[in-house]
Design an enzyme around this catalytic site. Structure first.
Site, PDB file in Angstrom:
ATOM      1  N   GLY A   1     -13.765  11.200  48.086  1.00  0.00           N
ATOM      2  CA  GLY A   1     -14.821  11.218  49.087  1.00  0.00           C
ATOM      3  C   GLY A   1     -14.442  10.772  50.478  1.00  0.00           C
ATOM      4  O   GLY A   1     -15.305  10.695  51.350  1.00  0.00           O
ATOM      5  N   SER A   2     -13.171  10.486  50.732  1.00  0.00           N
ATOM      6  CA  SER A   2     -12.795   9.993  52.061  1.00  0.00           C
ATOM      7  C   SER A   2     -13.119  11.021  53.142  1.00  0.00           C
ATOM      8  O   SER A   2     -13.696  10.685  54.178  1.00  0.00           O
ATOM      9  CB  SER A   2     -11.307   9.629  52.101  1.00  0.00           C
ATOM     10  OG  SER A   2     -10.500  10.751  51.809  1.00  0.00           O
TER      11      SER A   2
ATOM     12  N   GLU B   1     -16.134  19.261  43.547  1.00  0.00           N
ATOM     13  CA  GLU B   1     -15.019  18.622  42.849  1.00  0.00           C
ATOM     14  C   GLU B   1     -14.881  19.243  41.472  1.00  0.00           C
ATOM     15  O   GLU B   1     -15.840  19.301  40.708  1.00  0.00           O
ATOM     16  CB  GLU B   1     -15.241  17.112  42.754  1.00  0.00           C
ATOM     17  CG  GLU B   1     -14.207  16.372  41.937  1.00  0.00           C
ATOM     18  CD  GLU B   1     -12.774  16.633  42.386  1.00  0.00           C
ATOM     19  OE1 GLU B   1     -11.917  16.861  41.503  1.00  0.00           O
ATOM     20  OE2 GLU B   1     -12.512  16.626  43.606  1.00  0.00           O
TER      21      GLU B   1
ATOM     22  N   CYS C   1      -1.195  16.609  50.835  1.00  0.00           N
ATOM     23  CA  CYS C   1      -0.422  15.373  51.018  1.00  0.00           C
ATOM     24  C   CYS C   1       0.976  15.587  50.433  1.00  0.00           C
ATOM     25  O   CYS C   1       1.524  14.721  49.764  1.00  0.00           O
ATOM     26  CB  CYS C   1      -1.121  14.174  50.382  1.00  0.00           C
ATOM     27  SG  CYS C   1      -1.508  14.372  48.629  1.00  0.00           S
TER      28      CYS C   1
END
EC number: 2.1.1.178
Length: 473
Positions: free
Chosen positions: A127-128, A147, A245
């Site tokens: 949730g960032s 999600e 990432c």
């Protein structure tokens, strides 16, 4: 140093080939083995950056601005007694513990103060980025947070709840369904794609445990399917940000080029060279940002910004959604609920929200969600504000944390001992006070929940997922 971090030789060899400057290989390896700086993002739905910085100074937290996020800071704080996640400020939703690099995709999406009414976060947990986008949207419009992992949806919802967000609709699907189910429905799409995680080495010594060139290719195939679906779900003229990432070109540049090769002139790459000062260090020929950990002393990351210039073919699908279980409240019903809410707690219903009813439950949905209802099955929409009973409405936790201000009149202020008890899920007894009905709970002038008077005791209404059991502020 992180002596346990193991970098496979094939990984080092592959990085040596793609570093912008091959002489930086030693710096890259050294950066991978340094501990990661802790960073946070101020939640401006709850507090201004200036106010937060003042409170941080009082706590002797050292803040260093993150150049690509005006609400982001690297933080140096004494956590020997209380972890940052157990501070009152974190539990009240004033900030989110978020790696600095992961703030960049949302900054890229909202570059130039962009405004969007409908946004899709295709891989949202924990949730960032969802909470970062909701703050930039100022709780306006609709933000669909999807999600794939059912277990992670719970964590996603808990973070949304803690941060006082009311414009989200949560779903639990493979991201590949959106292109067919909701074609050209979103002004903006963020896909922070599942990846091999090569950039997370500094915080996860086991990040490279299962690394292999073969697994990268398999993951890249999944990413290509996801970016196609994201592009199909995007309106013409809309903006897509693709991020990972990880560091390999197979999962980054090549995925974006796959989209370009698939849809040709409908795909336009937009440069991120002006996103922040010194962005040029990570800028690729296409205008993407390919961030290696030694560049800005952060995690490795990749961010691409893409514009959709024309319609593209979308899959044909057959949907079976069943009957929608909510009914929209009539104008009379909504007016009555609004009147009772104001009378009970002094809270006004937002003008851009709609009341929907399900049995005895009263929900507040973002107005911009209505066109999507019946098009996709959502696991949770908006916020639950009340339960209807014979004696009236029983107001719920989020009505306080999402709609009440710190100057709310129907409230009680707790001291530190009482606030600790509150966050541990216990009832509190404010000294010399008593009342009736629900009451807004504040600590340090922050709204932290909703309770109910029982004589001189306030019954705790904190949702179970937000309760902590030890080591509090």
């Amino acid at each position: 140093m992180h002596p346990n971090i193991s970098l496979p030789e094939p990984f080092i060899a592959s990085m040596a080939k793609i570093l912008p400057d091959p002489t930086q290989l030693a710096d890259f390896i050294a950066a991978c083995q340094r501990p990661l700086r802790k960073s946070i993002r101020v939640n401006t739905l709850k507090i201004s950056v200036a106010e937060f910085c003042q409170r941080a100074a009082e706590k002797e937290w050292q803040l260093t601005p993150v150049p690509w996020c005006e609400n982001g800071f690297w933080i140096d704080a004494d956590e020997s007694l209380v972890p940052l996640g157990n501070t009152a400020e974190h539990m009240a939703g004033l900030f989110y513990i978020q790696e600095a690099s992961s703030m960049m995709p949302v900054s890229a999406l909202f570059m130039g103060n962009a405004h969007y009414d409908s946004v899709l976060d295709m891989a949202a947990a924990p949730g960032s980025k969802t909470t970062q986008m909701a703050a930039l949207m100022d709780n306006q419009g609709v933000l669909v947070a999807n999600e794939f992992s059912a277990s992670r949806v719970k964590v996603l919802h808990a973070n949304i709840e803690r941060c006082g967000i009311r414009n989200t609709a949560l779903s639990n699907f493979d991201g590949c369904v959106f292109g067919g189910w909701l074609p050209e429905r979103f002004d903006a799409v963020l896909i922070d794609a599942p990846c091999s995680g090569e950039g997370t080495i500094r915080k996860d010594p086991d990040a490279m445990k299962n690394w292999s060139l073969e697994s990268i290719q398999s993951i890249a195939n999944t990413q290509k399917a996801l970016i196609e679906s994201a592009f199909q779900a995007l309106k013409v003229g809309g903006t897509l940000v693709y991020s990972t990432c990880t560091l390999s070109r197979e999962e980054n540049q090549q995925v974006c080029w796959h989209l370009k090769q698939t849809y040709g002139d409908a795909v336009s790459f937009e440069s991120l060279g002006n996103l922040f000062e010194h962005a040029s260090l990570a800028l690729t020929e296409e205008g993407f940002l390919h961030i290696f950990p030694q560049m800005y002393d952060c995690e490795g990351f990749f961010v691409a910004k893409i514009r959709k210039l024309a319609s593209v073919p979308t899959p044909e699908v057959n949907k079976r959604l069943g009957k929608f279980p909510f009914n929209k409240a009539s104008h009379k019903q909504q007016a009555e609920i609004a009147q009772q809410l104001h009378k009970s707690l002094g809270i006004e219903l937002p003008s851009d929200a709609q009341v929907w009813l399900r049995d005895n439950d009263v929900w507040l949905f973002p107005e911009a969600l209505e066109p999507l209802l019946g098009e996709l099955r959502f696991s949770r929409m908006g916020i639950k504000i009340a339960e209807a009973h014979k004696s009236g409405y029983r107001w719920q936790h989020q009505v306080a944390t999402c709609l009440a201000s710190s100057s709310a009149s129907h409230s009680v202020e707790l001291d530190t001992t009482q606030a600790r008890e509150w966050f541990m899920g216990r009832d509190v007894r404010p000294e010399g006070q008593s009342g009736q009905g629900e009451v807004i709970i504040r600590y340090a002038n922050d709204v932290i929940g909703l309770g109910k008077w029982v004589g001189n005791r306030v019954k705790n209404g904190l949702p179970r997922e937000l309760v902590r059991d030890k080591n509090l502020f």
